[in-house]
Design an enzyme around this catalytic site. Structure first.
Site, PDB file in Angstrom:
ATOM      1  N   ASN A  22     126.355  24.046   6.395  1.00  0.00           N
ATOM      2  CA  ASN A  22     125.653  23.936   7.828  1.00  0.00           C
ATOM      3  C   ASN A  22     124.150  23.862   7.591  1.00  0.00           C
ATOM      4  O   ASN A  22     123.474  24.863   7.133  1.00  0.00           O
ATOM      5  CB  ASN A  22     126.214  25.085   8.748  1.00  0.00           C
ATOM      6  CG  ASN A  22     125.381  24.840  10.119  1.00  0.00           C
ATOM      7  OD1 ASN A  22     124.696  23.819  10.297  1.00  0.00           O
ATOM      8  ND2 ASN A  22     125.523  26.191  10.925  1.00  0.00           N
ATOM      9  N   LYS A  24     121.695  23.342   9.585  1.00  0.00           N
ATOM     10  CA  LYS A  24     121.056  23.670  10.605  1.00  0.00           C
ATOM     11  C   LYS A  24     119.929  22.614  10.885  1.00  0.00           C
ATOM     12  O   LYS A  24     120.052  21.497  10.724  1.00  0.00           O
ATOM     13  CB  LYS A  24     120.526  25.047  10.602  1.00  0.00           C
ATOM     14  CG  LYS A  24     121.753  25.905  10.192  1.00  0.00           C
ATOM     15  CD  LYS A  24     121.281  27.494  10.251  1.00  0.00           C
ATOM     16  CE  LYS A  24     122.591  28.169  10.054  1.00  0.00           C
ATOM     17  NZ  LYS A  24     122.544  29.620  10.370  1.00  0.00           N
ATOM     18  N   HIS A 106     128.960  27.107  17.343  1.00  0.00           N
ATOM     19  CA  HIS A 106     128.007  28.027  16.438  1.00  0.00           C
ATOM     20  C   HIS A 106     127.243  28.776  17.445  1.00  0.00           C
ATOM     21  O   HIS A 106     126.773  28.595  18.490  1.00  0.00           O
ATOM     22  CB  HIS A 106     127.241  27.094  15.670  1.00  0.00           C
ATOM     23  CG  HIS A 106     126.329  27.865  14.560  1.00  0.00           C
ATOM     24  ND1 HIS A 106     125.462  28.727  14.685  1.00  0.00           N
ATOM     25  CD2 HIS A 106     126.962  28.023  13.415  1.00  0.00           C
ATOM     26  CE1 HIS A 106     125.155  29.323  13.684  1.00  0.00           C
ATOM     27  NE2 HIS A 106     125.852  28.856  12.594  1.00  0.00           N
ATOM     28  N   GLU A 108     124.270  29.861  17.138  1.00  0.00           N
ATOM     29  CA  GLU A 108     122.945  29.393  17.773  1.00  0.00           C
ATOM     30  C   GLU A 108     122.921  28.475  18.677  1.00  0.00           C
ATOM     31  O   GLU A 108     122.023  28.484  19.473  1.00  0.00           O
ATOM     32  CB  GLU A 108     122.308  28.852  16.199  1.00  0.00           C
ATOM     33  CG  GLU A 108     121.984  29.819  15.479  1.00  0.00           C
ATOM     34  CD  GLU A 108     121.774  29.446  13.862  1.00  0.00           C
ATOM     35  OE1 GLU A 108     121.949  28.392  13.531  1.00  0.00           O
ATOM     36  OE2 GLU A 108     121.984  30.551  12.898  1.00  0.00           O
ATOM     37  N   GLU A 183     132.354  33.960  12.336  1.00  0.00           N
ATOM     38  CA  GLU A 183     130.974  34.305  11.933  1.00  0.00           C
ATOM     39  C   GLU A 183     130.439  35.212  12.615  1.00  0.00           C
ATOM     40  O   GLU A 183     129.816  35.056  13.946  1.00  0.00           O
ATOM     41  CB  GLU A 183     130.337  32.922  12.020  1.00  0.00           C
ATOM     42  CG  GLU A 183     130.571  31.646  11.369  1.00  0.00           C
ATOM     43  CD  GLU A 183     129.406  30.795  10.718  1.00  0.00           C
ATOM     44  OE1 GLU A 183     129.113  30.467   9.830  1.00  0.00           O
ATOM     45  OE2 GLU A 183     128.745  30.527  12.065  1.00  0.00           O
ATOM     46  N   GLY A 189     122.538  34.429   8.635  1.00  0.00           N
ATOM     47  CA  GLY A 189     120.975  34.590   8.244  1.00  0.00           C
ATOM     48  C   GLY A 189     120.171  35.957   7.902  1.00  0.00           C
ATOM     49  O   GLY A 189     119.003  35.807   7.781  1.00  0.00           O
ATOM     50  N   SER A 227     125.576  34.799   5.653  1.00  0.00           N
ATOM     51  CA  SER A 227     125.292  34.993   4.467  1.00  0.00           C
ATOM     52  C   SER A 227     126.199  35.011   3.237  1.00  0.00           C
ATOM     53  O   SER A 227     126.130  35.904   2.521  1.00  0.00           O
ATOM     54  CB  SER A 227     124.638  36.491   4.545  1.00  0.00           C
ATOM     55  OG  SER A 227     123.660  36.640   5.719  1.00  0.00           O
TER      56      SER A 227
HETATM   57  P1  PGA Z   1     123.912  31.739   6.749  1.00  0.00           P
HETATM   58  O1  PGA Z   1     124.497  30.911   7.931  1.00  0.00           O
HETATM   59  O2  PGA Z   1     124.879  31.589   5.548  1.00  0.00           O
HETATM   60  O3  PGA Z   1     122.604  31.307   6.446  1.00  0.00           O
HETATM   61  O4  PGA Z   1     123.955  33.079   7.037  1.00  0.00           O
HETATM   62  C1  PGA Z   1     125.809  30.616   8.059  1.00  0.00           C
HETATM   63  C2  PGA Z   1     125.934  29.836   9.322  1.00  0.00           C
HETATM   64  O5  PGA Z   1     125.191  30.057  10.357  1.00  0.00           O
HETATM   65  O6  PGA Z   1     126.915  28.802   9.435  1.00  0.00           O
END
Ligand code: PGA
Length: 265
Positions: A22, A24, A106, A108, A183, A189, A227
């Protein structure tokens, strides 16, 4: 029901393995996205479906540039309506022929667009109806975990999110297009991944809740996200019930993603 239901090990039922990057709002430019996609398309995708979810503006050029490779291109979000006065939004029919599917729900996007479970279900429904695959994200916040609400949150997200998707779209022939990503928001993140045991426990709960809404939880592909790195992936690749990874930051480095794919294989 939970007393009699047993989650079969992955090997027993051959769930597909899936690693999706992903991206982003990365990398910096569309040209950079095309270049990164070309590198990722060279990753050995034997026995693992490998995908990327570039920003919407890069989807067309990225998809064109990796056509003919095994790399699968996903959108990061999709609107629930077919067309109309929805400024800045993209419909499932517009994605068809460019992306094979879309991420929905997601955290976010839930945060920034105030998506609730009903809206996530509507987005997933629109995508599945258009013939696209869906990666539906769910997971609890830190406050919810420390407050002992993780199970209740996952139960609600499955019931009100996946449970609202029309049954015909979840039947065996279409249902294979739905993958789920567990998630936990506190792991995204932050550099603090869940442990394999935490991921397994949550995913087991999700499978049980899927069964309650009439979806074959044993057959569902469920990834872990939050992460995941080349260093941490071994923890999840071995974890019971984890079929793959949704990878944010580490998916922007081709060699790191290649290590993650190899571990999941
Ligand atoms: P990350 O993000 O691996 O940077 O923690 C995962 C995600 O948001 O799908």
């Amino acid at each position: 029901m939970s007393g009699t239901f047993r989650i079969l090990p992955r090997a027993a039922i051959q769930r597909r393995r899936l690693v999706v990057g992903n991206w982003k709002m990365n990398p910096g430019t569309v040209d950079e996205a095309v270049a990164l996609a070309a590198e990722v398309a060279r990753i050995d995708a034997r026995d693992v479906e490998v995908g990327i979810a570039p920003p919407a503006i890069a989807l067309g050029r990225v998809a064109e540039s990796v056509r003919g490779s095994a790399l699968r291109v996903f959108a990061q979000d999709v609107h629930w309506e077919q067309k109309g006065a929805f400024t800045a939004q993209i419909s499932a029919s517009m994605l068809s022929g460019i992306a094979v599917g879309s991420i929905v729900g997601h955290s976010e996007v839930r945060r920034d667009q105030r998506d609730d479970d009903a809206r996530v279900a509507a987005k997933a429904t629109a995508a599945l109806r258009a013939g696209l695959s869906v990666i539906l994200c769910l997971g609890e916040s830190l406050a919810q975990r420390t407050g002992g609400e993780t199970d209740a949150v996952l139960e609600r997200q499955v019931r009100d999110g996946i449970g609202r998707i029309p049954r015909d779209l979840l039947a065996a022939e279409h249902g294979a297009r739905l993958a789920i990503a567990y998630e936990p928001i506190w792991a995204i993140g932050t550099g603090v991944a869940a442990s394999g045991a935490q991921a397994s426990e949550a995913i087991r709960k999700i499978r049980l809740e899927l069964l309650r809404v009439g979806v074959d939880g044993t057959a569902a592909t469920i990834m872990y996200g939050g992460s995941v790195t080349a260093a941490s992936v071994r923890e999840f690749a071995r974890a019971d019930g984890v079929d793959g990874a949704l990878v944010g930051g580490s998916s922007l480095k081709e060699d790191e993603l290649a290590t993650i794919v190899a571990a999941v294989r």
